[in-house]
Design an enzyme around this catalytic site. Structure first.
Site: not given
Length: 495
Positions: A54, A412, A282, A328, A197, A279, A84
């Site tokens: 792959y 995916e 404190r 990844f 990746n 608060y 990409h």
């Protein structure tokens, strides 16, 4: 000074030192050997293995079943980077881009990625020569690695295509290549996938956010101490004996810090008519402390991530295996970045509440911290600004890590959205810094109404330095300039 990238554990503290002291980067001899050995193994593996690997001899994502001929493998990797590079939105800040280059080189140094030595060296050359690719904040799902922003990073750095910042100017990278004598690198099998990746976009943001959070946490304790004295608050809620019966580490540290910062204060020692503080004073050890514990946990996860191989497939020469897995996937970072945003947001929320208490006309302080309220609005609207920022910060704390949109033809099918968690967290850090700056602006003003009593030497010194950039407000002035100056003071303050 040189930092040698190696298999030695890289800490967030070391990264801070590298950045602040302007170290140059270099590969250790061990890293060079690991990288070269892995590349040689992968080349040999391709000659002997008949089954497809792959991303090495196949397409990517849902195209993993399409085999690619040997003659097209280099073009496959180049096509991957170009196709990409789809980043949109605001540009990634320069300090984050530098961290991306550093962390990607660190990732490759372990020798499990199959990158060429020349490819890794180019990333280091970009860092050392301050050649910073233009990367955009939007486009990554934080799952199959930070594909989109890493592609925008690698397009100019490795292929010589696109824009970079160089010598403070945005320019076409081809001009930089000509000046530095660089040439585009011809990618070998798997290299494009190794470059894209990985979690270096998320990781770079995470490292920056952790460092910022640590700084904000320390400054919040200092400003809490200043506000406590300005409000004529009580020191008893910070006694160590009290916190030893509920000894959360961050809680103990916060109480200890406040006692230290207020040591020697005349105001804190004087008799108090009031029995209890609100608060926001404190319970500050509990709130600030929980944030400290959150920051520490997040830092531990981030350090594991930046000392890991996060691309795919992973090349394991010693085991004679090339394994396609999921390193990844950004889920570990997505969750802790959401957590970090929530933890630091609470520092901002409690800070804004202290600001409100200071302007509310209590304990001898004038309404809105001016001597003649009515004619003067004083510090009325800085609190509005803080409240607005706090509200936006709460909205930014909606978790990104619980969301997922399937992609790549459902190959995916569950993604982390860690990149969105990262950019949201970055905005939270900026927002909280602004809220703390407004608390400083108010608390320093309120302290003047306690004169002639003095606070501690530490607080008085901090206020004296602050007064060099922001003056006491006697009558109404243009306030935004003072708020901006307060932000710069926190950013430049020596801790």
């Amino acid at each position: 000074m040189i930092h040698y990238i190696s298999s030695e554990r890289l800490t967030i503290a070391r990264i801070k030192e590298i950045v602040e002291k302007h170290y140059t980067l270099a590969l250790s001899e061990d890293a060079k050997e690991r990288i070269s050995r892995c590349r040689a193994y992968l080349d040999k593996k391709m000659e002997t293995q008949k089954e497809p690997i792959y991303g090495v001899t196949t397409g990517f994502g849902s195209l993993c079943n399409i085999s690619i001929s040997k003659e097209q493998l280099s073009q496959l990797q180049k096509n991957l980077v170009m196709s990409h590079a789809c980043g949109v939105g605001d540009e990634v800040p320069a300090e984050i881009v530098r961290l991306m280059l550093l962390l990607k080189a660190q990732n490759f140094s372990y020798g499990f990625s199959g990158a060429q030595l020349i490819t890794v060296q180019r990333l280091i050359d970009c860092y050392n020569n301050d050649v910073l690719p233009v990367v955009y904040q939007q486009g990554s799902l934080g799952a199959s690695g930070d594909l989109c922003p890493l592609a925008n990073l690698m397009l100019p750095a490795i292929l010589g295509i696109g824009d970079v910042y160089y010598k403070g100017q945005r320019t076409d990278v081809s001009k930089v290549y000509a000046e530095l004598g660089w040439k585009p690198i011809e990618l070998h099998s798997k290299e494009g996938l190794a470059l894209l990746n990985g979690t270096q976009f998320m990781s770079a943001y995470a490292v920056w956010c952790v460092l910022k959070a640590q700084r904000l946490s320390q400054q919040a304790d200092q400003l809490l101490s200043l506000s406590l004295d300005a409000f004529d608050g009580r020191i008893e809620p910070f006694y160590e004996a009290l916190h030893m019966v509920r000894p959360h580490k961050g809680q103990l540290e916060t109480a200890r810090n406040v006692r230290h910062y207020l040591e020697g204060s005349e105001i804190i020692r004087q008799h108090k008519e009031h029995v209890q503080d609100p608060y926001s004073f404190r319970c500050a050890p509990q709130v600030h402390g929980a944030a400290k514990d959150t920051i520490a946990y997040v830092a531990s996860v981030v350090e594991t991530e930046i000392n890991s191989t996060t691309d795919n497939p992973v090349v394991l020469p010693d085991e004679d295996m090339v394994i396609s897995g999921g390193h990844f996937h950004g889920e570990p970072l997505a969750m802790v970045l959401d957590f970090l945003a929530i933890g630091v947001a609470e520092i901002g929320s409690i800070s804004e509440r202290r600001t409100y208490q200071l302007i509310d006309g209590k304990r001898g302080l004038p309404s809105f911290l001016v001597a003649k309220p009515g004619l003067n609005s004083g510090f009325m609207i800085p609190q509005y600004a803080a409240a607005s920022i706090v509200s936006q910060t709460k909205q930014l704390c909606t978790p990104a890590s619980v969301d997922s949109i399937p992609s790549s033809q459902n190959q995916e099918d569950l993604v982390s959205m860690g990149a969105n968690a990262a950019t949201k967290c970055y905005k939270v850090m900026e927002n909280v810094e602004r809220v703390l700056a407004i608390e400083l602006f108010n608390a320093a003003q309120a302290l003047e109404f306690r004169r002639p009593l003095k606070s501690s030497p530490f607080i008085e010194d901090m206020v004296a330095r602050y007064r060099k950039v922001v003056n006491f407000i006697d009558i109404d002035e243009v306030m935004y300039r003072h708020i901006h100056a307060s932000v710069r003071f926190l950013q430049e303050q020596e801790l």
